[in-house]
Design a protein around this motif. Structure first.
Motif, PDB file in Angstrom:
ATOM      1  N   UNK A  13      -4.953 -10.229  14.512  1.00 21.86           N
ATOM      2  CA  UNK A  13      -3.763  -9.520  14.045  1.00 21.86           C
ATOM      3  C   UNK A  13      -4.006  -8.926  12.666  1.00 21.86           C
ATOM      4  N   UNK A  14      -3.556  -7.711  12.497  1.00 25.01           N
ATOM      5  CA  UNK A  14      -3.688  -7.001  11.228  1.00 25.01           C
ATOM      6  C   UNK A  14      -2.310  -6.786  10.619  1.00 25.01           C
ATOM      7  N   UNK A  15      -2.194  -7.026   9.310  1.00 25.70           N
ATOM      8  CA  UNK A  15      -0.913  -6.824   8.635  1.00 25.70           C
ATOM      9  C   UNK A  15      -1.145  -6.735   7.132  1.00 25.70           C
ATOM     10  N   UNK A  16      -0.165  -6.190   6.439  1.00 28.71           N
ATOM     11  CA  UNK A  16      -0.218  -6.174   4.981  1.00 28.71           C
ATOM     12  C   UNK A  16       0.052  -7.580   4.455  1.00 28.71           C
ATOM     13  N   UNK A  17      -0.742  -7.976   3.461  1.00 23.43           N
ATOM     14  CA  UNK A  17      -0.582  -9.311   2.891  1.00 23.43           C
ATOM     15  C   UNK A  17       0.796  -9.468   2.257  1.00 23.43           C
ATOM     16  N   UNK A  18       1.312  -8.390   1.659  1.00 26.60           N
ATOM     17  CA  UNK A  18       2.653  -8.373   1.072  1.00 26.60           C
ATOM     18  C   UNK A  18       3.376  -7.125   1.543  1.00 26.60           C
ATOM     19  N   UNK A  19       4.695  -7.201   1.576  1.00 27.07           N
ATOM     20  CA  UNK A  19       5.481  -6.046   2.006  1.00 27.07           C
ATOM     21  C   UNK A  19       5.631  -5.011   0.905  1.00 27.07           C
ATOM     22  N   UNK A  20       5.602  -5.466  -0.347  1.00 30.01           N
ATOM     23  CA  UNK A  20       5.774  -4.560  -1.480  1.00 30.01           C
ATOM     24  C   UNK A  20       4.849  -4.964  -2.608  1.00 30.01           C
ATOM     25  N   UNK A  21       4.582  -4.013  -3.500  1.00 27.54           N
ATOM     26  CA  UNK A  21       3.853  -4.298  -4.737  1.00 27.54           C
ATOM     27  C   UNK A  21       4.249  -3.248  -5.764  1.00 27.54           C
ATOM     28  N   UNK A  22       3.971  -3.529  -7.018  1.00 27.53           N
ATOM     29  CA  UNK A  22       4.282  -2.559  -8.061  1.00 27.53           C
ATOM     30  C   UNK A  22       3.115  -2.489  -9.039  1.00 27.53           C
ATOM     31  N   UNK A  23       3.023  -1.339  -9.717  1.00 30.19           N
ATOM     32  CA  UNK A  23       1.924  -1.131 -10.644  1.00 30.19           C
ATOM     33  C   UNK A  23       2.410  -0.233 -11.781  1.00 30.19           C
ATOM     34  N   UNK A  24       2.018  -0.584 -12.981  1.00 27.87           N
ATOM     35  CA  UNK A  24       2.330   0.264 -14.143  1.00 27.87           C
ATOM     36  C   UNK A  24       1.342   1.414 -14.149  1.00 27.87           C
ATOM     37  N   UNK A  25       1.839   2.632 -14.389  1.00 29.14           N
ATOM     38  CA  UNK A  25       0.937   3.772 -14.313  1.00 29.14           C
ATOM     39  C   UNK A  25      -0.157   3.717 -15.366  1.00 29.14           C
ATOM     40  N   UNK A  26       0.003   2.838 -16.329  1.00 28.53           N
ATOM     41  CA  UNK A  26      -1.036   2.680 -17.358  1.00 28.53           C
ATOM     42  C   UNK A  26      -1.950   1.513 -17.045  1.00 28.53           C
ATOM     43  N   UNK A  27      -1.974   1.059 -15.783  1.00 30.11           N
ATOM     44  CA  UNK A  27      -2.796  -0.083 -15.421  1.00 30.11           C
ATOM     45  C   UNK A  27      -4.254   0.177 -15.808  1.00 30.11           C
TER      46      UNK A  27
END
Length: 371
Positions: free
Chosen positions: A232-246
């Motif tokens: 089975x294939x799936x995303x580990x998390x449903x959501x994530x966020x990132x600062x554009x200055x990462x």
């Protein structure tokens, strides 16, 4: 009457066909007698009375002043495959005669009965979930009056051979007057995700004493082994966020491959590599409001992730990498919606976890100037 002898001879043989051909014997008297001559006889041979032919009376009369009488052998038809059979009539004595009449030197004669029935032995297809038994049925379209030996060979088509099933072949006996016999192949319940596999069961007839029976047996059937292991294939998390200055502008989204056996997570392996694509332009949740090549980039779209068979032991994770653009523009937070698509044959996408939303958090503040 002068002395006379009684003898017997074949006139014609019989045949078991849809319209049977009867056989016939002739009993002769070397010189005619003025009285009836009644001759008794016994019946032997491989044919069975009232099954293969109508039972004979056991005696025949040569009328006075005649020199012969006929014995008709009326052939009966059936659907049983048999060898050629015989009816042997042997003269044994008299119940009425002139004292000068005796048995001659030829006191036995045979009517042969040929059989036109033919049997074709075949083997059927079978399927089973791995760990169960493939039970093939070897059948004949007509019953045969004797045991028939049948060789069964099992040939790997898309399996791993003895790793997936345990039977290279065997000899079975199709018993006389039966219509079928089973032969079983045990399959191996492993933890390898390998998909549906097949083997071929081939039958042939070894050398054996079947006489003139019309029996053929060259056929093959397919055995299908259904895999009870899944990937089975799936995303580990449903959501994530990132600062554009990462740092480095890199944001990874994890895609998980999970192996199960009978619905339970396992420490199994893959038979071959598994691939899946991540698409950031369409999917069940829309396209998001971030702009590709302005707010972010990725190696390709869609991008293929590969899980090599050597790298998977129960579970594995591959990262889909986004490069986030630090554009210096003050703007609202933006989103990227990702979808999993086009899994390769061994794997399925978990439709409850096939979407992922990335939120890009803007780090820019307004600039205030005094004129």
């Amino acid at each position: 009457v002068d002395t006379a002898t009684v003898n017997i001879a074949n006139v014609s043989d019989g045949a078991e066909t849809d319209t049977p051909t009867d056989g016939q014997l002739r009993v002769t008297l070397s010189n005619a007698s003025s009285t009836d001559t009644t001759v008794t006889y016994s019946v032997t041979g491989s044919a069975t009375a009232d099954s293969d032919f109508t039972a004979l009376l056991g005696s025949v009369t040569i009328s006075a002043n005649s020199t012969q009488a006929l014995i008709d052998v009326s052939v009966l038809t059936d659907d049983i495959v048999e060898d050629d059979e015989s009816v042997i009539v042997t003269l044994t004595g008299f119940t009425a005669r002139d004292p000068q009449v005796t048995l001659g030197t030829t006191t036995a004669a045979t009517v042969n009965i040929t059989d036109d029935d033919a049997a074709s032995i075949t083997i059927g297809d079978m399927s089973v979930t791995e760990g169960g038994d493939l039970t093939f049925t070897v059948s004949t379209d007509k019953q045969i009056d004797t045991n028939v030996l049948v060789d069964v060979a099992f040939v790997d088509v898309s399996t791993e051979g003895v790793a997936d099933f345990a039977n290279s072949g065997q000899q079975i006996t199709l018993n006389a007057n039966t219509s079928s016999q089973s032969v079983t192949v045990s399959t191996v319940n492993d933890t390898v995700v390998e998909g549906t596999e097949t083997l071929t069961a081939t039958i042939s007839l070894p050398s054996q004493a079947l006489g003139n029976r019309g029996v053929t047996g060259a056929d093959s059937g397919t055995g299908t082994i259904l895999d009870n292991d899944t990937a089975q294939l799936f995303y580990s998390l449903a959501t994530s966020s990132v600062n554009e200055a990462v740092a480095g502008g890199i944001h990874n989204v994890g895609v998980t491959l999970l192996l199960t056996s009978n619905g339970v997570a396992s420490s199994g392996t893959l038979d071959s590599d598994v691939t899946v694509q991540v698409d950031d332009l369409f999917g069940g949740v829309g396209t998001g409001d971030a702009t590709r090549d302005t707010d972010y980039t990725s190696a390709s779209d869609p991008q293929t992730l590969t899980f090599t068979s050597a790298s998977v032991n129960g579970t594995a994770t591959q990262n889909y990498t986004l490069t986030i653009a630090n554009d210096g523009d003050q703007e609202s937070n933006e989103t990227i919606n990702l979808a999993l698509i086009n899994a390769s044959a061994l794997a399925t996408i978990d439709l409850a976890r096939d979407d992922h939303t990335v939120t890009i958090i803007d780090d820019d503040t307004p600039s205030i100037s005094v004129a």
